[in-house]
Design an enzyme around this catalytic site. Sequence first.
Site, short mmCIF file in Angstrom:
data_model
loop_
_atom_site.label_atom_id
_atom_site.label_comp_id
_atom_site.label_asym_id
_atom_site.label_seq_id
_atom_site.Cartn_x
_atom_site.Cartn_y
_atom_site.Cartn_z
CG ASP A 133 38.76 42.23 42.18
OD1 ASP A 133 39.24 41.53 43.08
OD2 ASP A 133 38.78 43.46 42.22
CE LYS A 173 40.63 43.64 45.20
NZ LYS A 173 39.74 44.68 44.72
CB CYS A 211 40.07 46.42 41.17
SG CYS A 211 38.56 46.79 42.10
#
Length: 179
Positions: free
Chosen positions: A13, A75, A108
């Site tokens: 990310d 996601k 994350c």
Amino acid sequence: MFKKENMVFVLVDVQGKLARIVHDSEDLIENLRKLISCLRILNVPIIWLEQYPEGLGPTVEEVAEQLEGLAPIPKMTFSACKTEAFMDELRAMKRQKVLIAGIETHICVYQTAADLKELNYDVQVVEDAVSSRTLVNKELGLEKMKALGILGTSVEMVVYELLESADAKEFKRILRIIK
């Protein structure tokens, strides 16, 4: 030890405005650029993740340009392990050692690493290639991962671990990137 034949790299990310405002963002982006470039030379497989790309935007250009020929897995879950496409790709690689880096360390990256450890993967986090909006949250994320037995490493440490020797055919190309 991690070897190029037994590991996979998971990039988490590194997207949009968030990637530009995390703690030490310029260092983070440069370290990821170096790491990914070296891993590509060493033919280490990479799984590229993006959290809600419609909202957060794409991976920053400096990092994305190192990932030519690959496609990100979108996601919505904080832990990539709760995203079927990620788990399918990871299982298909048949590698039990996972190197992880990206943002945010305490959300994350942490949740993905913790779930991978729970699934019996050997996980290492690249400490100079992760960040969060605040240094405190980065440090907390790293601390919690260490408490789970997830070891830390650095860009240089892991690259030289994978090279194994100064007479490796990739050494000179990698040295130009690392220095």
